[in-house]
Design a protein around this motif. Structure first.
Motif: not given
Length: 220
Positions: A82-98, A118-124
């Motif tokens: 859970l914590q690894q996912f949270a940092e991996y997905w939201f650690g740089t920049f993300a978007v959540v569709a609601v 849904g959701t997506f992230y953006i990172k280098p």
């Protein structure tokens, strides 16, 4: 419509333009293309996982874990913690569709299984001098599939990524037996810039599956 390659434990710092611009982005409102005008809002997440409701992270972690377990779209073989996912997905920049259902934004206690699409992230995609080239990972929630959420997130990605200072987008692993993702990226102006033969052992294929590398200039 996944498109990730990097080790989940790795982290390429974003360029300064990303850090400066992220705070200026506002939620984007649109309608689902495969609906009768269903309104949705796509919320930027710029302050890391601590700024995201923990029940939302738990819901998206379960959705992502199920997607990995299905073994057809992402390269990982095992779900992240859970914590690894949270940092991996939201650690740089993300978007959540609601869904726009009269409630306000991303707050604790919402019925995420009913409103989160849904959701997506953006990172280098690369470090340092190449960090202006970005990558993204996408996840459509199970109950939202087939409603055009992927296209709406892709359009939002193309709006946000250049504002964050990125000049080019690369999707490293779009599996050749995933026509839905391929249609979306082609519709949004991406081109195949490479192909990795027999790249993946997927649960939905008896044969090794090629991976397509998609690329597109941003801001045009």
């Amino acid at each position: 419509m996944p498109a990730i390659l990097e080790d989940p434990s790795s982290h390429n710092p974003p360029p300064k333009a990303h850090i400066q611009a992220a705070q200026t982005l506002k939620p984007r409102q649109t309608t689902l293309p495969k609906s009768d005008g269903t309104a949705i809002t796509l919320y930027p997440v710029t302050q890391g996982p601590s700024s995201v409701p923990q029940d939302l992270i738990a819901f998206l972690h379960a959705e992502f874990s199920a997607e990995i377990e299905r073994g057809a779209t992402y390269p990982m073989e095992h779900a992240l913690g859970l914590q690894q996912f949270a940092e991996y997905w939201f650690g740089t920049f993300a978007v959540v569709a609601v869904l726009d259902d009269g409630e306000d934004g991303l707050r604790e206690g919402r019925e995420w299984k009913d409103v989160c699409l849904g959701t997506f992230y953006i990172k280098p995609n690369y470090p340092g001098r190449c960090s202006h080239i970005c990558n993204a990972g996408f996840l459509t929630t199970n109950l939202a599939r087939g409603k055009g959420v992927g296209l709406a997130m892709g359009e939002t990605y193309l709006e946000f990524a250049p504002k964050l200072g990125y000049k080019y987008s690369v999707f490293n692993l779009v599996f050749a037996n995933n026509p839905a993702s391929i249609r979306i990226w082609e519709r949004l102006g991406f081109n195949v810039i490479g192909r990795v033969p027999k790249a993946a052992r997927l649960a939905n294929s008896e044969e090794l599956v090629d991976a397509l590398i998609f690329g597109r200039e941003l801001g045009n």
